[in-house]
Design an enzyme around this catalytic site. Structure first.
Site, PDB file in Angstrom:
ATOM      1  CB  SER A 114      44.203  10.052  -9.462  1.00 29.05           C
ATOM      2  OG  SER A 114      44.506   9.943 -10.825  1.00 29.05           O
ATOM      3  CB  CYS A 128      55.907   6.161 -11.382  1.00 32.48           C
ATOM      4  SG  CYS A 128      55.520   5.886  -9.685  1.00 32.48           S
TER       5      CYS A 128
HETATM    6  N1  PLP Z   1      49.450   8.883  -5.262  1.00 31.38           N
HETATM    7  C1  PLP Z   1      49.327   7.547  -5.272  1.00 31.38           C
HETATM    8  C2  PLP Z   1      49.189   6.825  -3.975  1.00 31.38           C
HETATM    9  C3  PLP Z   1      49.316   6.850  -6.473  1.00 31.38           C
HETATM   10  O1  PLP Z   1      49.205   5.524  -6.483  1.00 31.38           O
HETATM   11  C4  PLP Z   1      49.452   7.579  -7.677  1.00 31.38           C
HETATM   12  C5  PLP Z   1      49.507   6.871  -8.974  1.00 31.38           C
HETATM   13  O2  PLP Z   1      49.823   5.706  -9.066  1.00 31.38           O
HETATM   14  C6  PLP Z   1      49.557   8.969  -7.606  1.00 31.38           C
HETATM   15  C7  PLP Z   1      49.559   9.590  -6.382  1.00 31.38           C
HETATM   16  C8  PLP Z   1      49.665   9.785  -8.854  1.00 31.38           C
HETATM   17  O3  PLP Z   1      48.440   9.836  -9.516  1.00 31.38           O
HETATM   18  P1  PLP Z   1      48.395  10.289 -11.061  1.00 31.38           P
HETATM   19  O4  PLP Z   1      48.847   9.112 -11.842  1.00 31.38           O
HETATM   20  O5  PLP Z   1      46.970  10.606 -11.309  1.00 31.38           O
HETATM   21  O6  PLP Z   1      49.270  11.446 -11.178  1.00 31.38           O
END
Ligand code: PLP
Length: 428
Positions: free
Chosen positions: A226, A352
């Site tokens: 990301s 989140c």
């Molecule tokens: N996977 C991990 C380990 C993350 O830390 C995050 C975001 O904090 C995500 C997936 C999700 O990424 P995005 O915010 O780009 O959807």
């Protein structure tokens, strides 16, 4: 801008900032939440500006400005592929890391269900993009095994191997944990999967741009990343899919991304993610050394000077910029608000989760008691942070933690300095 003076708390009313000593001069925030998101680097900003300035055609259009847009997409793809040691044809852009995770998990499950494979393996402390995708699959009849990490936050390949069944379709284990920063043995885990002819995916959203990631060396089949975690803008991610495998599409529609992910490309985002990842990987050793110096300074000083502070997650195989520390006797939210008053941005858990008061599933998975999990803070450093900021964080924690503990029933009770009471009024 002058260098702020650490510890100077002369602020404009209501402005969370720390000051350069001049009355009412709001100064820059001390941003220590780089695992949540990162500021755009100059290379990414320049790429966005170049992509958005001008006619900006559709990359699928067959005239000059369309070709120019396609060129930007091709360049971004080549830059991402080079940084990961992949082929450009193996990089598929998505809207975010969550989409890449959803695609890998659900796309594989749907594809392999036709062969009677309805079992998946993951870890108990994945990001919710993986955990909630797995939960959705469980609701429609798939079965999922959740492997527990050890108390230091590491997944053991033998535990994963023991969970494999003849109908296992996918093993998905994250490369680096987003809360405690522990780095998993991905190469060994992928080898276990392949010994049983099972596809292996890793969520490398926290790893890419922070530590070396080479898809061939790791031997993974799919890998999510990301952009906003390594100084590209929010809203652009990618899934690496090894040549020769094809999970079902997640987004159907037009023929973009070699007919595997529909939707007109985010040209500016793609140009920026390529530029940012190229910049991050070119400077990776220096960036890692810098972040690790700040992290280690904070961990050592906090553990030395704040009684009962506890580092969560092992120290050796850990992201260079991650310090996750529990302060028993306090709620993380209290610390968070106090830090904000001092101009410091940090996190009580993953971004989140920051609107939830539930203890983090990651901290619970490594066996941390709920009451200690509640008082945990994540500080994550990036290339723009300075030693002066790390010192300011420690000064601030050394001031607020004892002051708040002196007002905390939980802390005073644990010290035997307050009687235990019940909120219902019963005598204890
Ligand atoms: N996977 C991990 C380990 C993350 O830390 C995050 C975001 O904090 C995500 C997936 C999700 O990424 P995005 O915010 O780009 O959807």
């Amino acid at each position: 801008m002058e260098d702020p003076k650490p510890g100077c708390l002369c602020r404009s009313p209501g402005i969370s900032a720390y000051c350069d000593g001049k009355e009412n001069t709001p100064m820059k925030l001390v941003y220590l939440d780089n695992a949540a998101t990162t500021p755009c680097c100059p290379q990414a900003l320049a790429a966005v500006n170049k992509a958005l300035d001008g006619p900006c055609g559709n990359p699928s259009s067959h005239y000059s400005v369309g070709y120019e847009a396609k060129q930007l997409v091709d360049t971004g793809r080549a830059q991402v592929a080079k940084a990961l040691n992949a082929d450009p044809g193996e990089i598929f852009f998505t809207g975010c890391g969550s989409e890449a995770d959803n695609w890998a998990v659900k796309g594989t499950a749907f594809k392999l269900a036709a062969q009677g494979k309805k079992h998946l393996i993951t870890s108990a402390f994945e990001h919710h993009a993986i955990l909630h995708s797995m939960a959705m699959l469980e609701r429609i009849g798939f079965e999922v095994s959740y492997i527990k990490p050890d108390s230091e936050g590491y997944i053991h390949p033998e535990d994963v191997e023991a969970a494999i069944r003849p109908d296992t379709a996918l093993i998905s284990i994250m490369m680096a944990n987003n809360e405690i920063g522990t780095i998993q043995p991905i190469k060994e885990l992928a080898a276990v999967a392949h010994a049983h002819k099972i596809w292996f995916h890793t969520d490398a959203v926290q790893a890419v741009g922070a530590i070396p990631v080479d898809v061939k060396e790791l031997g993974v089949d799919m890998l999510s990343l990301s952009g906003h975690k390594f100084n590209a803008p929010k809203g652009i991610g990618a899934l690496y899919i090894r040549k020769g495998i094809s999970p079902w599409n997640f987004l159907d529609g037009g023929g973009q991304e070699s007919r595997r992910r529909a939707g007109t490309e985010n040209v500016a985002g793609i140009a920026a993610i390529g530029a940012a990842l190229e910049a991050a990987t070119q400077n990776l050793p220096a960036r890692m050394e810098h972040e690790q110096k700040l992290r280690d300074y904070v961990i050592d000083r906090v553990l030395k000077n704040i009684p009962q502070a506890r580092l969560n997650g092992g120290r050796d195989k850990r992201l260079p910029g991650n310090a996750n520390i529990s302060f028993p006797g306090l709620e993380g939210e209290t610390i968070l608000l106090d830090l904000d008053m001092h101009g410091i941005c940090a996190s009580t858990g993953s971004a989140c989760n920051s609107d939830s008061l539930d203890p983090s599933h990651v901290l619970l998975s490594i066996g941390l008691p709920e009451e200690i999990g509640h008082g945990s803070m994540r500080f994550t450093f990036g290339p723009q942070n300075t030693m002066q900021e790390a010192e300011y964080l420690c000064d601030t924690l050394e001031e607020i933690i004892p002051r708040r503990r002196a007002m905390s029933c939980m802390w005073l009770q644990s010290e035997g300095k307050a009687r235990v009471f019940s909120l219902k009024g019963e005598k204890q």
